[in-house]
Design a protein around this motif. Structure first.
Motif, PDB file in Angstrom:
ATOM      1  N   ILE A  87       0.847  -1.200   0.000  1.00  6.50           N
ATOM      2  CA  ILE A  87       0.000   0.000   0.000  1.00  6.50           C
ATOM      3  C   ILE A  87       0.882   1.250   0.000  1.00  6.50           C
ATOM      4  O   ILE A  87       0.636   2.204  -0.753  1.00  6.50           O
ATOM      5  CB  ILE A  87      -0.949  -0.006   1.222  1.00  6.50           C
ATOM      6  N   VAL A  88       1.944   1.233   0.838  1.00  6.88           N
ATOM      7  CA  VAL A  88       2.857   2.371   0.912  1.00  6.88           C
ATOM      8  C   VAL A  88       3.516   2.595  -0.453  1.00  6.88           C
ATOM      9  O   VAL A  88       3.567   3.722  -0.950  1.00  6.88           O
ATOM     10  CB  VAL A  88       3.926   2.141   2.006  1.00  6.88           C
ATOM     11  N   SER A 117       2.499   1.695  -3.504  1.00  9.46           N
ATOM     12  CA  SER A 117       1.601   2.172  -4.572  1.00  9.46           C
ATOM     13  C   SER A 117       1.163   3.603  -4.293  1.00  9.46           C
ATOM     14  O   SER A 117       1.013   4.391  -5.231  1.00  9.46           O
ATOM     15  CB  SER A 117       0.414   1.218  -4.762  1.00  9.46           C
ATOM     16  N   THR A 118       0.997   3.967  -3.015  1.00 12.05           N
ATOM     17  CA  THR A 118       0.645   5.354  -2.690  1.00 12.05           C
ATOM     18  C   THR A 118       1.783   6.295  -3.078  1.00 12.05           C
ATOM     19  O   THR A 118       1.543   7.381  -3.624  1.00 12.05           O
ATOM     20  CB  THR A 118       0.317   5.485  -1.188  1.00 12.05           C
ATOM     21  N   CYS A 119       3.029   5.878  -2.831  1.00  7.94           N
ATOM     22  CA  CYS A 119       4.183   6.696  -3.207  1.00  7.94           C
ATOM     23  C   CYS A 119       4.256   6.873  -4.718  1.00  7.94           C
ATOM     24  O   CYS A 119       4.532   7.968  -5.210  1.00  7.94           O
ATOM     25  CB  CYS A 119       5.477   6.064  -2.700  1.00  7.94           C
ATOM     26  N   GLU A 160       1.736   6.738  -6.872  1.00  2.48           N
ATOM     27  CA  GLU A 160       0.649   7.620  -7.303  1.00  2.48           C
ATOM     28  C   GLU A 160       0.941   9.084  -6.995  1.00  2.48           C
ATOM     29  O   GLU A 160       0.584   9.969  -7.758  1.00  2.48           O
ATOM     30  CB  GLU A 160      -0.661   7.241  -6.579  1.00  2.48           C
ATOM     31  N   GLN A 161       1.579   9.340  -5.838  1.00  4.18           N
ATOM     32  CA  GLN A 161       1.731  10.724  -5.395  1.00  4.18           C
ATOM     33  C   GLN A 161       3.141  11.268  -5.611  1.00  4.18           C
ATOM     34  O   GLN A 161       3.426  12.397  -5.224  1.00  4.18           O
ATOM     35  CB  GLN A 161       1.317  10.826  -3.918  1.00  4.18           C
TER      36      GLN A 161
END
Ligand SMILES: [Zn+2]
Length: 106
Positions: free
Chosen positions: A13-14, A16-18, A20-21
């Motif tokens: 999750i960390v 994929s969030t990184c 994306e952002q």
């Protein structure tokens, strides 16, 4: 040891969030774990520390907010929390007409 698979999921999750952002590194990961979630937090921290090497969270600490089991009693109207990971009776009036409202967070 399902804490390892949870740690790997958190790291996914960390990552994929990184992506994306647009972040390339993470300093800390903060999660909430309910007392009734069946998670051994020490084992989760250990698993996270083992699994994070080579990921964007390689230097990150895992901060865990432990959430007590809590509920609302419809007999006496109390909102309560307990230290145990379970509740059989309202700790205020002993009644059994309560609804659990916290403690299973992950
Ligand atoms: Zn009560």
């Amino acid at each position: 040891m399902h804490e390892l698979s949870i740690a790997v999921n958190i790291l996914d999750i960390v990552a994929s969030t990184c992506r994306e952002q647009g972040y390339s590194t993470v300093r800390a990961v903060r999660i909430k774990v309910g007392n009734a979630a069946g998670i051994m937090t020490d084992a989760l921290v250990f698993s996270f520390d083992c699994a994070k090497s080579g990921t964007v969270a390689e230097a990150a600490a895992l901060d865990i907010d432990e959430v007590p089991v809590g509920g609302a009693c419809s007999d006496c109207g109390s909102d309560f929390t307990v230290d145990e990971p379970y509740v059989f009776n309202c700790p205020v009036c002993g009644g059994t007409a309560f609804r659990i409202s916290s403690g299973d967070e992950l």
